[in-house]
Enzyme design. Structure first.
Site, PDB file in Angstrom:
ATOM      1  N   THR A  94       4.572 -16.612  -3.861  1.00 64.68           N
ATOM      2  CA  THR A  94       5.699 -16.719  -4.787  1.00 64.68           C
ATOM      3  C   THR A  94       5.568 -15.582  -5.796  1.00 64.68           C
ATOM      4  O   THR A  94       4.724 -15.633  -6.687  1.00 64.68           O
ATOM      5  CB  THR A  94       5.672 -18.079  -5.494  1.00 64.68           C
ATOM      6  N   LYS A 171      13.127 -19.112  -3.772  1.00 71.30           N
ATOM      7  CA  LYS A 171      11.885 -19.840  -4.091  1.00 71.30           C
ATOM      8  C   LYS A 171      11.807 -20.139  -5.596  1.00 71.30           C
ATOM      9  O   LYS A 171      11.461 -21.248  -6.013  1.00 71.30           O
ATOM     10  CB  LYS A 171      10.683 -19.008  -3.649  1.00 71.30           C
ATOM     11  N   LYS A 241       3.282 -19.925 -14.117  1.00 70.73           N
ATOM     12  CA  LYS A 241       3.463 -18.578 -13.573  1.00 70.73           C
ATOM     13  C   LYS A 241       4.832 -18.453 -12.882  1.00 70.73           C
ATOM     14  O   LYS A 241       5.553 -17.468 -13.055  1.00 70.73           O
ATOM     15  CB  LYS A 241       2.349 -18.261 -12.584  1.00 70.73           C
TER      16      LYS A 241
END
Lengths: 294, 294
Positions: A94, A171, A241
């Site tokens: 990701t 995503k 994150k």
């Protein structure tokens, strides 16, 4: 049977690599902490000493690491030369869509195809091969690596077109929507509890009628049962994150996202309290604590 | 066949009353604007001139009106005396849990049972009897009025206990969760669009995997297709009223709900622009306009 390189054996990478080995593929594996790769040797994996050693000319290498910097470090000149003309880098991490787009054009100079294929699955779902894959990039390499997604973790594969970063945008959106769903459930459950409504009954009603998806069902149960810490399937620090990337992407594209700001603050708060063993569903503790509960 | 009173023939009340008539029940109907009740005469309804006239001693009267004040006005002394000992007031409106609790204890003085039964259904779902009912109140009257929910609009009935306001808390939570879901989809779709991801592909992926519930599927399609105004099934002004009640309930119970504040602002913005013909899904225009789209 295909020869594949696999780099990054974390919570997700490990079960996916194991699945590929069990499906009969030859795997060269690399992990920064070599220890974590060891158990795969029993399944036939060959441990190598550098990312470039995982690559063969014209072959396929998957990477599944923690952030943009880690992918950039792996995909250096040596690595790209080792993969060479017709090789494919399947980038499962990701990362930022912008990084994906940059890497894709950098790879082209070495004749290497870049396919973005971020993993939509918690580790147990990946292991059971019921995860979802989203892919973007050039058509031919996408076609060539489908088997790998199916054998590795995916029940469904969604192709979102040729632009490398598109799968990463999706995503990020997916994770933003999950985080926001946790927040809205947390606020709802707290309101219920403070007003004498049986929260379990509310959860049952809502997740069997209007909000039937697995996000509400699964994370809702974790919030209901206060399962926030212990053995996190997806750490709060990793969730943070991802929401960092959402806000960074929003910032660069001038997209105000107040709800993303809110869940970002919630995740910061989880980490400010030093809960490094927290799953990212612990963002629900923000609403719970604010209301003076528990 | 039962004799029932039905008060309030709006977007939801009308199809529910029609269903009850079609199921063979005798209905006395009352609506402030008498014209709206007229078409039900063909189905056998008896139009009456006051809420109290809809009631019979020991009978059942449903109310489905726009707000707390309207329910309070209907449930006056005259009305409660007309319903009398053993009568049941089935209160289907989306009102404050506190109002419901107050009304319930006020009704008791006349021997009247108060059952909260807010409707979880858009008008077309109510008409097709695939809506959801949530009920709270005393056990015996709840049991006695189940047929009415099934014949009127409900596929499923969820009993959330004896406290009158509990069903209303759940109704408010449900609507808050829907409104928040619209906001998170709006922010997501805007981020997708501004970063070159095919929004329709994103919608398809997300609503067939992680977010499969009808809220994401149906409202997501409306946001995707920019179906915000025209013939609203649920007006923005009514949505705003419901989020008012969420915040009021949160205020009284000391429950900070930042996400509820956000969707409240979004709905205010829809109305500040004078869009009285807007469906409440128009709250998605906030994120869209903020990002400079459309």
């Amino acid at each position: 049977m295909q020869k594949i390189g696999f780099i990054g054996l974390g919570n997700l990478g490990f079960p996916i690599a194991a699945n590929l080995l069990k499906a009969g593929h030859q795997l060269k594996v690399y992990n920064r902490t070599r220890e974590k790769a060891k158990p795969l040797e029993k399944l036939g994996a060959i441990l190598v000493d550098s990312p470039a050693d995982a690559a063969e000319k014209g072959g396929i290498v998957c990477t599944l690491v923690s952030d943009d910097a880690a992918v950039r470090e792996i995909a250096n000149e040596q690595f790209l030369q080792a993969l060479g003309q017709g090789g494919i880098h399947v980038s499962m991490s990701t990362i930022s869509p912008d990084t994906a787009n940059e890497l894709a054009s950098g790879h082209k100079q070495y004749g290497v195809h870049y396919v973005a294929a971020p993993v939509f699955a918690r580790p147990e779902a990946a292991e059971a091969k019921v995860g979802n894959a989203v892919i973007s990039g050039d058509a031919a390499p996408k076609e060539r690596i489908r088997f790998l997604l199916e054998d590795g973790f995916a029940k469904n594969i969604f192709d979102v077109g040729p632009k490398a970063g598109s799968a990463n945008v999706l995503k990020l959106i997916g994770n933003f929507m999950i985080a926001s769903s946790m927040e809205l459930m947390a606020e709802s459950f707290v309101l219920a509890e403070k007003n004498g409504l049986d929260v379990k009954a509310a959860y049952e009603m809502l997740t069997t009628t209007l909000f039937t998806g697995p996000v509400f069902r699964n994370y809702g149960a974790m919030i209901l049962n206060r399962e926030f810490v212990g053995n996190p399937a997806f750490k709060a620090s990793l969730g943070l994150k991802d929401i960092d990337l959402v806000l960074e992407t929003a910032r660069r594209s001038y997209t105000p996202m107040p709800m993303a700001n809110l869940v970002h603050q919630r995740l910061l708060t989880v980490l400010s309290k030093g809960r490094r063993d927290a799953d990212w569903v612990a963002l629900a503790t923000g609403a719970i604590n604010d209301a003076g509960l528990k």
